[in-house]
Scaffold this motif. Structure first.
Motif, mmCIF file in Angstrom:
data_model
loop_
_atom_site.group_PDB
_atom_site.id
_atom_site.type_symbol
_atom_site.label_atom_id
_atom_site.label_comp_id
_atom_site.label_asym_id
_atom_site.label_seq_id
_atom_site.Cartn_x
_atom_site.Cartn_y
_atom_site.Cartn_z
ATOM 1 N N THR A 131 0.463 6.663 -11.073
ATOM 2 C CA THR A 131 1.341 6.888 -9.919
ATOM 3 C C THR A 131 1.631 5.596 -9.183
ATOM 4 O OG1 THR A 131 0.490 9.143 -9.645
ATOM 5 C CG2 THR A 131 1.566 8.135 -7.740
ATOM 6 N N ILE A 135 5.336 3.845 -9.216
ATOM 7 C CA ILE A 135 6.032 3.727 -7.929
ATOM 8 C C ILE A 135 6.396 2.264 -7.685
ATOM 9 C CG2 ILE A 135 5.669 3.812 -5.432
ATOM 10 C CD1 ILE A 135 4.307 6.477 -5.771
ATOM 11 N N SER A 139 10.202 0.902 -7.386
ATOM 12 C CA SER A 139 10.588 0.128 -6.204
ATOM 13 C C SER A 139 11.187 -1.216 -6.599
ATOM 14 C CB SER A 139 9.376 -0.081 -5.296
ATOM 15 O OG SER A 139 8.856 1.164 -4.859
ATOM 16 N N VAL A 383 10.598 14.141 -3.273
ATOM 17 C CA VAL A 383 9.595 13.447 -2.448
ATOM 18 C C VAL A 383 9.327 12.043 -2.982
ATOM 19 C CG1 VAL A 383 7.173 13.451 -1.741
ATOM 20 C CG2 VAL A 383 8.516 15.565 -1.608
ATOM 21 N N LEU A 384 9.186 11.911 -4.310
ATOM 22 C CA LEU A 384 8.926 10.593 -4.892
ATOM 23 C C LEU A 384 10.076 9.627 -4.626
ATOM 24 C CD1 LEU A 384 7.334 11.559 -8.342
ATOM 25 C CD2 LEU A 384 6.191 10.461 -6.414
ATOM 26 N N PHE A 386 12.248 9.808 -2.253
ATOM 27 C CA PHE A 386 12.270 9.555 -0.806
ATOM 28 C C PHE A 386 11.245 8.482 -0.430
ATOM 29 C CE2 PHE A 386 10.697 10.604 3.504
ATOM 30 C CZ PHE A 386 11.874 10.421 4.218
ATOM 31 N N ILE A 387 10.035 8.596 -0.972
ATOM 32 C CA ILE A 387 8.984 7.618 -0.676
ATOM 33 C C ILE A 387 9.381 6.223 -1.155
ATOM 34 C CG2 ILE A 387 6.629 6.911 -1.265
ATOM 35 C CD1 ILE A 387 5.873 9.878 -1.308
ATOM 36 N N VAL A 388 9.907 6.140 -2.374
ATOM 37 C CA VAL A 388 10.308 4.844 -2.916
ATOM 38 C C VAL A 388 11.430 4.236 -2.088
ATOM 39 C CG1 VAL A 388 11.356 3.696 -4.908
ATOM 40 C CG2 VAL A 388 9.530 5.365 -5.255
ATOM 41 N N LEU A 390 11.954 4.710 1.100
ATOM 42 C CA LEU A 390 11.347 4.223 2.343
ATOM 43 C C LEU A 390 10.666 2.877 2.137
ATOM 44 C CD1 LEU A 390 9.750 7.421 3.971
ATOM 45 C CD2 LEU A 390 11.852 6.227 4.637
ATOM 46 N N LEU A 391 9.943 2.743 1.029
ATOM 47 C CA LEU A 391 9.278 1.473 0.736
ATOM 48 C C LEU A 391 10.288 0.341 0.615
ATOM 49 C CD1 LEU A 391 6.579 2.578 -1.891
ATOM 50 C CD2 LEU A 391 6.157 1.740 0.421
#
Length: 474
Positions: A131, A135, A139, A383-384, A386-388, A390-391
Motif C-alpha cells: 500500500t 501510493i 503520487s 478513497v485511494l 482522493f488520498i493521493v 490530497l498528498l
C-alpha cells in the motif's frame, strides 16, 4: 491444499511437479463433481498472454526512466550496463521465488503468502508495504501530471508566460484527470481489462524512446551560443574535445551510489505479479515466469536505449529529469512537446494498474472473507484516489517523503519479502534450510537489507547536507 507432507521429485527445478499439482488442485477449476474452494478474488482467468505482458510491462515502466540518463552519467556506460543487467536478473529471480512460493501453497495473493509464512503479522506487513509503495508510485505519476500538463497546455496555446487561467493550474488539472480518466479505469473489476490501455501507454513510451534516439543526431555538442544548461556550463566556451562531450565508460563520483536505488525502483513490479497471475488464461508458473521474463527483457532494452542515447546527447550535463534537459535546449520544440504529452499519457494510464494491488491489499487486511462487492470496490478506489490527490496538492516536500518510502518498500518488495517467504513456505522436508535454493534465498534477502541501509543512509546524508540529488524513484 497443504503440500508440506509430500515428497520431492528430485528434479533440478525443485518444485515443478509440486507447482503443477498445486496449480491443478488450487488454482484451476475442477472438472469433476467436487466443488473447488474459493480463493480470494478467484477467477478462472480470462486475460491473454499478450495482454498480461502489456500489464506487467506497464507496471514495471515508471517515471524512473526519465532519470536513467542521469544515472549513466554518474557511472559510465559499461558500469551502468553491468548494474542494469544485475538488477534485471535479480528482479526476474525475485519473481521466480514469488511464483514458486505461490505454487507450493496454492495462493496467488502477496498478502496471503505473508499470512502463510508468518501468520497475520506477515499478512499485515506485506499489505502495508504494498500500500505504502504503490501510493508513493501513484503520487509520483500525478506529480508529473501536476508539473508537466500545465506547461504542455500553455505551449500548445502559444502562451510564452504562465497566466492565471484555471486550466493552467496543476492542482485543478490532476483533479480533472483523476476524475475523468483514472477513476473510470480503476473501477474495472479485473486488471486484465486494462491490457489495452497498458499497450497504449507502452506505445507512448516507445515514442519517447524513438524521440530520444532521433534527438541524439539533431542536437550538437557543444551546444550553440544561446543554449546554456542549468548546471552552469556554457557550451560556447567549451572546446568539443573537452570532457563535456566525451562519453565515459567507467565513472565514480559522489552520486554514483544513487544509481542502484534508481535502477531497483525502475524494476519494481512485484505487487502486480500475483494479481496478473490470478487473471492469466491457462495459468501455470512456467507461463507466468515467461511473461515476467519477456516484460523485464523489454523494459531492460527500453531502459538501456533511453539511458544510452540520452547520455550521448548531453553527456556530463544531462539533468536528473531528461525532459527538462531537452526543454532547456529548445523550450518550443514541437517534438519534445509531443514527447512530454506522450509521457503524461503513459503515466496517467499507469496509475489504475498500480491502484489494483493497493485495493487488493486493503481487502486482504480488512475484508479477507468478504465476497466481491461493487460498493466496496468503488469506495476503495475513490478513497485511494482522493488520498493521493490530497498528498500531491498539499505536501510540497513529497519527494523526500517518497524517497524514504522507496528506500524501505522497494528493497522489501524485490529482495526481502520474496526471500523470507520462500524460506518459510517451502517445506523443510523438500528443501532443508541448508539446501542451495534456500541459501540463495537467504542471501537474496540479505542483499535487500544491505540495499535498504545504503538507501536510507544516502537519503539522510541528503537531508543533512540540504541537497536533493537523487532523481527519483519508480
Amino acid at each position: 491444499m497443504e503440500l508440506q507432507k509430500m515428497n520431492g521429485h528430485g528434479n533440478d527445478d525443485g518444485f515443478d511437479g509440486l507447482d503443477a499439482l498445486a496449480e491443478r488442485d488450487e488454482f484451476l477449476p475442477h472438472k469433476g463433481g467436487g466443488k473447488k474452494e474459493i480463493q480470494f478474488m478467484d477467477s478462472e482467468g480470462k486475460t491473454s498472454f499478450g495482454m498480461s505482458i502489456f500489464n506487467l510491462s506497464n507496471a514495471i515502466m515508471g517515471s524512473g526512466i526519465l532519470g536513467l540518463a542521469f544515472a549513466m552519467s554518474n557511472t559510465g556506460i559499461i558500469l551502468f550496463i553491468i548494474l542494469l543487467i544485475c538488477i534485471a536478473i535479480l528482479s526476474a529471480y525475485s519473481i521466480h521465488l514469488l511464483l514458486k512460493s505461490a505454487g507450493v501453497v496454492g495462493i496467488r495473493a502477496y498478502e496471503q503468502l505473508g499470512n502463510r509464512a508468518f501468520g497475520r503479522p506477515g499478512k499485515m506487513l506485506a499489505g502495508c508495504i504494498i500500500t505504502v509503495h504503490n501510493i508513493g508510485a501513484m503520487s509520483s505519476y500525478l506529480f508529473i501530471v501536476k508539473s508537466e500538463l500545465p506547461l504542455v497546455i500553455q505551449a500548445f496555446l502559444g502562451k510564452h508566460e504562465k497566466t492565471e487561467e484555471w486550466f493552467l493550474e496543476g492542482n485543478y488539472l490532476i483533479i480533472i484527470v483523476s476524475a475523468a480518466i483514472i477513476l473510470p479505469l480503476a473501477l474495472m473489476r479485473r486488471l486484465g481489462y486494462l491490457g489495452y490501455t497498458s499497450g497504449f501507454s507502452l506505445s507512448c513510451m516507445v515514442f519517447f524512446l524513438i524521440s530520444v534516439i532521433y534527438k541524439k543526431f539533431n542536437i550538437p555538442c557543444p551546444l550553440v551560443e544561446e543554449h546554456v544548461n542549468t548546471t552552469g556550463i556554457d557550451f560556447t566556451h567549451t572546446n568539443a574535445t573537452d570532457d563535456v562531450c566525451e562519453a565515459k565508460l567507467f565513472t565514480i563520483n559522489s552520486q554514483t551510489a544513487y544509481t542502484i536505488p534508481i535502477l531497483a525502483f525502475a524494476f519494481v513490479c512485484h505487487p502486480e505479479v500475483l494479481p496478473i497471475y490470478t487473471e492469466l488464461r491457462d495459468a501455470t508458473k512456467k507461463r507466468m515466469q515467461k511473461i515476467a521474463n519477456i516484460s523485464i527483457l523489454a523494459m531492460f532494452v527500453m531502459y538501456l536505449l533511453t539511458a544510452l542515447f540520452g547520455y550521448l546527447t548531453f553527456f556530463t550535463v544531462v539533468e536528473s529529469e531528461l525532459l527538462h534537459t531537452y526543454s532547456k535546449v529548445d523550450p518550443l520544440d514541437k517534438l519534445i512537446l509531443c514527447v512530454r504529452l506522450a509521457v503524461l499519457v503513459a503515466v496517467t494510464l499507469t496509475v489504475p494498474v498500480v491502484l489494483f494491488p493497493i485495493r487488493r491489499a486493503v481487502l486482504q487486511i480488512f475484508f479477507p472473507d468478504k465476497p466481491f462487492s461493487w460498493a466496496t470496490h468503488i469506495v476503495i478506489a475513490i478513497v485511494l484516489i482522493f488520498i493521493v490527490n490530497l498528498l500531491v496538492i498539499f505536501v510540497p516536500s513529497i519527494r523526500d517523503i517518497f524517497g524514504l518510502i522507496g528506500a524501505t518498500s522497494a528493497p522489501s518488495l524485490i529482495f526481502i519479502l520474496p526471500g523470507i517467504f520462500y524460506i518459510r513456505i517451502v517445506p523443510e522436508e523438500q528443501e532443508p534450510l541448508r539446501s542451495k535454493p534456500k541459501i540463495q534465498a537467504a542471501c537474496f534477502a540479505a542483499v535487500g537489507f544491505i540495499f535498504m541501509i545504503m538507501s536510507l543512509s544516502f537519503i539522510i546524508i541528503d537531508w543533512v547536507s540540504g541537497e536533493s540529488r537523487s532523481p527519483g524513484g519508480h
